[in-house]
Write an enzyme that holds these catalytic residues in place. Sequence first.
Site, PDB file in Angstrom:
ATOM      1  N   CYS A 135       0.851  -1.192   0.000  1.00 22.21           N
ATOM      2  CA  CYS A 135       0.000   0.000   0.000  1.00 22.21           C
ATOM      3  C   CYS A 135       0.891   1.248   0.000  1.00 22.21           C
ATOM      4  O   CYS A 135       1.695   1.440   0.906  1.00 22.21           O
ATOM      5  CB  CYS A 135      -0.913  -0.013   1.227  1.00 22.21           C
ATOM      6  N   CYS A 342      -3.569  -0.148 -47.997  1.00 17.12           N
ATOM      7  CA  CYS A 342      -3.135   1.206 -47.600  1.00 17.12           C
ATOM      8  C   CYS A 342      -4.208   2.239 -47.985  1.00 17.12           C
ATOM      9  O   CYS A 342      -4.746   2.209 -49.085  1.00 17.12           O
ATOM     10  CB  CYS A 342      -1.814   1.533 -48.295  1.00 17.12           C
ATOM     11  N   CYS A 345      -3.012   7.506 -45.836  1.00 11.74           N
ATOM     12  CA  CYS A 345      -3.151   8.557 -44.827  1.00 11.74           C
ATOM     13  C   CYS A 345      -1.812   9.236 -44.547  1.00 11.74           C
ATOM     14  O   CYS A 345      -1.758  10.297 -43.929  1.00 11.74           O
ATOM     15  CB  CYS A 345      -3.727   7.991 -43.533  1.00 11.74           C
TER      16      CYS A 345
END
Length: 429
Positions: A135, A342, A345
């Site tokens: 913790c 493809c 882009c």
Amino acid sequence: MADLSINLAGIKSPNPFWLASAPPTNSGYQVQRAFEAGWGGAVWKTLGEPILNVSSRFAAISFNGQRVMGFNNIELITDRPLEENLKEIYETKKRFPDRAVVASLMVEPKREKWHEIVKRVEDVGVDGLELNFGCPHGMAERGMGSASGQVPELVERQTYWVKEVARTPVIVKLTPNITDITATAEAAAQGGADAISLINTINSLMGVDLDTWNTIPHVAGKGAHGGYCGPAVKPIALNMVAECARHPRIRIPISGIGGISNWRDAVEFMLMGATGVQVCTAVMHHGFRIIEDMIEGLNHYLDEKGIASVMDIVGKSVSKYSDWGDLDLNYKVVARIHREHCIQCNKCYISCEDASHQCIERLVDENGKEYLKVREEDCVGCNLCSIVCPVDGAIEMVEVPSEHPPMTWNERQVALGRLSGCSVDIKSL
Ligand SMILES: Cc1cc2nc3c(=O)[nH]c(=O)nc-3n(C[C@H](O)[C@H](O)[C@H](O)COP(=O)(O)O)c2cc1C
């Protein structure tokens, strides 16, 4: 159907999916509903001395439309009386004798405190103990949790104290807030731990509100570091599990925790050496029912591979994880762009041009159509173009034959007469 049952250091459960010690295991009502849903085991919300929690406690980061990519909390251990928890543990174990019920424990680093709490939880029939040395907030300020878990000697000594009296297997839960997790894992093994579990949450500050300048989350205008978990921490947890699994002096089973959201994540942890897994954030996000998909997915995976028992996959990838110096310098892959997939882009082109090795060319074919092509002789096989490409299958990384036989950096150093992998004497600096 494959056998999904596991045996982790003597703790048996009908499947490898346990709930981690956290809000979903806070009460008998919750754990029993989880068991009804199909969970194989549960590590009860950490028991210890009474605490006080703050409000608010949680925060999350969403990324690109995915809610709860990372989760953060400043919650402490259970805020319910020990007697109530013990009664519910007893009832839960009685109702579900085949499930693993593990008590998570955290007390001050004092021998008599550990002896006392171990005796009390074992008296109500738990199958094992998990010592919470992880913790990162609240308890650490009082010398418990990660304050203990960051010091190998304290981990070893406290594990030893627990083992002096424990009748059930002892799992030591490790904090990731340490440079080398194997140091504390080894200390746990030295102290006699039967297993280790990792990871607990990672120190984190989730954000700052741009209008109020308050931290996120905040408590009346003040913040403190919290513990980070959820899908974002999975790679960190997986590496730590793998580092422990391949360590020659840590020869005890591992319970894998950290960002496990589905059966695939679980299989990865098991391949990297975990005997079973624990889940928290995914259940806080989606509820107990995710166990159905996890069990079904794991079953299909094992059946498709013809594997009879889930225990047979434990550690199968550990030998494939090594040091950088052991990687073959002459192994080569290059990127290949499949024109038919493809979408032009240009993301690969931009990334390669601006951030890699400028080896993607924009060309025009005989019909005047633009297309992208990798100049393979200059491609270093870094993967960046295939990572940024939004279309699956448009860029493939292909292995190309090497002119040279395999040689690692370490072998190269030996061949050059430098026996140590590091050519600089650090002590002389
Ligand atoms: C709100 C919250 C409370 C938690 N409380 C405890 C705890 O009491 N004891 C403990 O050992 N771990 C506790 N954890 C840590 C989880 O058991 C687990 O180690 C961690 O969340 C990583 O798993 P995950 O990525 O599946 O959430 C807590 C986590 C969260 C999110």
